[in-house]
Design a protein around this motif. Sequence first.
Motif, PDB file in Angstrom:
ATOM      1  N   ASN A  77     -18.810 -20.703 -24.514  1.00  0.00           N
ATOM      2  CA  ASN A  77     -18.359 -21.045 -25.867  1.00  0.00           C
ATOM      3  C   ASN A  77     -17.537 -22.324 -25.838  1.00  0.00           C
ATOM      4  O   ASN A  77     -16.894 -22.635 -24.840  1.00  0.00           O
ATOM      5  CB  ASN A  77     -17.521 -19.914 -26.453  1.00  0.00           C
ATOM      6  N   GLY A  78     -17.547 -23.050 -26.951  1.00  0.00           N
ATOM      7  CA  GLY A  78     -16.751 -24.265 -27.055  1.00  0.00           C
ATOM      8  C   GLY A  78     -17.497 -25.364 -27.792  1.00  0.00           C
ATOM      9  O   GLY A  78     -18.588 -25.152 -28.314  1.00  0.00           O
ATOM     10  N   PRO A  79     -16.916 -26.563 -27.813  1.00  0.00           N
ATOM     11  CA  PRO A  79     -17.534 -27.684 -28.524  1.00  0.00           C
ATOM     12  C   PRO A  79     -18.650 -28.342 -27.708  1.00  0.00           C
ATOM     13  O   PRO A  79     -18.582 -28.416 -26.485  1.00  0.00           O
ATOM     14  CB  PRO A  79     -16.366 -28.665 -28.722  1.00  0.00           C
ATOM     15  N   TYR A  80     -19.666 -28.790 -28.427  1.00  0.00           N
ATOM     16  CA  TYR A  80     -20.798 -29.502 -27.835  1.00  0.00           C
ATOM     17  C   TYR A  80     -21.170 -30.664 -28.744  1.00  0.00           C
ATOM     18  O   TYR A  80     -20.817 -30.690 -29.920  1.00  0.00           O
ATOM     19  CB  TYR A  80     -22.008 -28.567 -27.657  1.00  0.00           C
ATOM     20  N   TYR A  81     -21.908 -31.615 -28.181  1.00  0.00           N
ATOM     21  CA  TYR A  81     -22.381 -32.774 -28.930  1.00  0.00           C
ATOM     22  C   TYR A  81     -23.889 -32.857 -28.763  1.00  0.00           C
ATOM     23  O   TYR A  81     -24.398 -32.841 -27.643  1.00  0.00           O
ATOM     24  CB  TYR A  81     -21.706 -34.050 -28.419  1.00  0.00           C
ATOM     25  N   LEU A  82     -24.574 -32.929 -29.875  1.00  0.00           N
ATOM     26  CA  LEU A  82     -26.027 -33.040 -29.877  1.00  0.00           C
ATOM     27  C   LEU A  82     -26.404 -34.493 -30.135  1.00  0.00           C
ATOM     28  O   LEU A  82     -25.890 -35.123 -31.057  1.00  0.00           O
ATOM     29  CB  LEU A  82     -26.628 -32.159 -30.980  1.00  0.00           C
ATOM     30  N   LYS A  83     -27.300 -35.018 -29.315  1.00  0.00           N
ATOM     31  CA  LYS A  83     -27.841 -36.359 -29.511  1.00  0.00           C
ATOM     32  C   LYS A  83     -29.331 -36.217 -29.740  1.00  0.00           C
ATOM     33  O   LYS A  83     -30.037 -35.599 -28.939  1.00  0.00           O
ATOM     34  CB  LYS A  83     -27.589 -37.236 -28.278  1.00  0.00           C
ATOM     35  N   VAL A  84     -29.824 -36.794 -30.840  1.00  0.00           N
ATOM     36  CA  VAL A  84     -31.256 -36.842 -31.124  1.00  0.00           C
ATOM     37  C   VAL A  84     -31.664 -38.306 -31.062  1.00  0.00           C
ATOM     38  O   VAL A  84     -31.190 -39.117 -31.846  1.00  0.00           O
ATOM     39  CB  VAL A  84     -31.580 -36.238 -32.510  1.00  0.00           C
ATOM     40  N   LEU A  85     -32.515 -38.626 -30.101  1.00  0.00           N
ATOM     41  CA  LEU A  85     -32.955 -40.000 -29.872  1.00  0.00           C
ATOM     42  C   LEU A  85     -34.399 -40.147 -30.303  1.00  0.00           C
ATOM     43  O   LEU A  85     -35.287 -39.451 -29.799  1.00  0.00           O
ATOM     44  CB  LEU A  85     -32.817 -40.357 -28.387  1.00  0.00           C
ATOM     45  N   ASN A  86     -34.650 -41.040 -31.266  1.00  0.00           N
ATOM     46  CA  ASN A  86     -36.006 -41.365 -31.702  1.00  0.00           C
ATOM     47  C   ASN A  86     -36.627 -42.235 -30.611  1.00  0.00           C
ATOM     48  O   ASN A  86     -36.183 -43.347 -30.358  1.00  0.00           O
ATOM     49  CB  ASN A  86     -35.949 -42.107 -33.035  1.00  0.00           C
ATOM     50  N   GLY A  90     -35.704 -46.098 -30.783  1.00  0.00           N
ATOM     51  CA  GLY A  90     -34.432 -46.105 -30.069  1.00  0.00           C
ATOM     52  C   GLY A  90     -33.228 -45.696 -30.896  1.00  0.00           C
ATOM     53  O   GLY A  90     -32.118 -45.663 -30.383  1.00  0.00           O
ATOM     54  N   ASN A  91     -33.420 -45.395 -32.188  1.00  0.00           N
ATOM     55  CA  ASN A  91     -32.307 -44.962 -33.020  1.00  0.00           C
ATOM     56  C   ASN A  91     -31.875 -43.556 -32.617  1.00  0.00           C
ATOM     57  O   ASN A  91     -32.681 -42.763 -32.150  1.00  0.00           O
ATOM     58  CB  ASN A  91     -32.690 -44.966 -34.501  1.00  0.00           C
ATOM     59  N   ALA A  92     -30.595 -43.263 -32.825  1.00  0.00           N
ATOM     60  CA  ALA A  92     -30.061 -41.958 -32.426  1.00  0.00           C
ATOM     61  C   ALA A  92     -29.091 -41.438 -33.467  1.00  0.00           C
ATOM     62  O   ALA A  92     -28.576 -42.187 -34.286  1.00  0.00           O
ATOM     63  CB  ALA A  92     -29.360 -42.063 -31.074  1.00  0.00           C
ATOM     64  N   LYS A  93     -28.871 -40.135 -33.411  1.00  0.00           N
ATOM     65  CA  LYS A  93     -27.886 -39.479 -34.272  1.00  0.00           C
ATOM     66  C   LYS A  93     -27.146 -38.458 -33.429  1.00  0.00           C
ATOM     67  O   LYS A  93     -27.732 -37.819 -32.563  1.00  0.00           O
ATOM     68  CB  LYS A  93     -28.578 -38.797 -35.449  1.00  0.00           C
ATOM     69  N   PHE A  94     -25.846 -38.316 -33.696  1.00  0.00           N
ATOM     70  CA  PHE A  94     -25.001 -37.355 -33.000  1.00  0.00           C
ATOM     71  C   PHE A  94     -24.479 -36.331 -33.986  1.00  0.00           C
ATOM     72  O   PHE A  94     -24.272 -36.630 -35.149  1.00  0.00           O
ATOM     73  CB  PHE A  94     -23.785 -38.041 -32.362  1.00  0.00           C
ATOM     74  N   ALA A  95     -24.235 -35.123 -33.493  1.00  0.00           N
ATOM     75  CA  ALA A  95     -23.579 -34.086 -34.283  1.00  0.00           C
ATOM     76  C   ALA A  95     -22.646 -33.312 -33.363  1.00  0.00           C
ATOM     77  O   ALA A  95     -23.003 -33.007 -32.221  1.00  0.00           O
ATOM     78  CB  ALA A  95     -24.605 -33.139 -34.900  1.00  0.00           C
ATOM     79  N   LYS A  96     -21.456 -33.012 -33.848  1.00  0.00           N
ATOM     80  CA  LYS A  96     -20.512 -32.170 -33.110  1.00  0.00           C
ATOM     81  C   LYS A  96     -20.758 -30.731 -33.543  1.00  0.00           C
ATOM     82  O   LYS A  96     -20.794 -30.424 -34.729  1.00  0.00           O
ATOM     83  CB  LYS A  96     -19.068 -32.571 -33.389  1.00  0.00           C
ATOM     84  N   LEU A  97     -20.922 -29.843 -32.555  1.00  0.00           N
ATOM     85  CA  LEU A  97     -21.256 -28.451 -32.810  1.00  0.00           C
ATOM     86  C   LEU A  97     -20.291 -27.534 -32.071  1.00  0.00           C
ATOM     87  O   LEU A  97     -19.645 -27.952 -31.107  1.00  0.00           O
ATOM     88  CB  LEU A  97     -22.680 -28.154 -32.330  1.00  0.00           C
ATOM     89  N   ILE A  98     -20.241 -26.278 -32.498  1.00  0.00           N
ATOM     90  CA  ILE A  98     -19.402 -25.280 -31.850  1.00  0.00           C
ATOM     91  C   ILE A  98     -20.276 -24.109 -31.415  1.00  0.00           C
ATOM     92  O   ILE A  98     -21.010 -23.548 -32.211  1.00  0.00           O
ATOM     93  CB  ILE A  98     -18.292 -24.766 -32.801  1.00  0.00           C
ATOM     94  N   LYS A  99     -20.167 -23.741 -30.135  1.00  0.00           N
ATOM     95  CA  LYS A  99     -20.853 -22.558 -29.596  1.00  0.00           C
ATOM     96  C   LYS A  99     -19.891 -21.387 -29.684  1.00  0.00           C
ATOM     97  O   LYS A  99     -18.750 -21.468 -29.238  1.00  0.00           O
ATOM     98  CB  LYS A  99     -21.263 -22.813 -28.136  1.00  0.00           C
ATOM     99  N   THR A 100     -20.371 -20.304 -30.308  1.00  0.00           N
ATOM    100  CA  THR A 100     -19.556 -19.096 -30.431  1.00  0.00           C
ATOM    101  C   THR A 100     -20.220 -17.971 -29.647  1.00  0.00           C
ATOM    102  O   THR A 100     -21.300 -18.139 -29.086  1.00  0.00           O
ATOM    103  CB  THR A 100     -19.427 -18.684 -31.908  1.00  0.00           C
ATOM    104  N   ALA A 101     -19.594 -16.821 -29.632  1.00  0.00           N
ATOM    105  CA  ALA A 101     -20.115 -15.661 -28.909  1.00  0.00           C
ATOM    106  C   ALA A 101     -21.526 -15.346 -29.379  1.00  0.00           C
ATOM    107  O   ALA A 101     -21.852 -15.490 -30.552  1.00  0.00           O
ATOM    108  CB  ALA A 101     -19.215 -14.459 -29.115  1.00  0.00           C
TER     109      ALA A 101
END
Length: 103
Positions: A77-86, A90-101
């Motif tokens: 559990n905890g914070p994670y960062y998702l990167k989606v790379l086209n 070469g364009n990309a997007k990030f999202a901050k996510l939280i993993k829970t139980a």
Amino acid sequence: ISDTTVTDTINDSIAGLKKANSISVLRVTNPFGSDLTIRLDKAISAKYSLYNQLGQQVLEIYSQELDIRLQTGGLPNGPYYLKVLNLKNGNAKFAKLIKTATD
């Protein structure tokens, strides 16, 4: 689990990662448990990378699908960062996510 729509690119570098450029709308489950579901508004050839809070890559998948499901049950559990790379432009997007139980 609710959906979070990420409409803006995070302009700050995250744990040493490159700055991102805008790509299509990204929907992700946040918080997420044993599965992380990702949806784009249009199909692209993309690389999906998940990083922990130390900037270490913990998952990676290549896909051309609109809907992606990552198996995340083995991650702590905890914070994670998702990167989606086209992969086409070469364009990309990030999202901050939280993993829970898990369920």
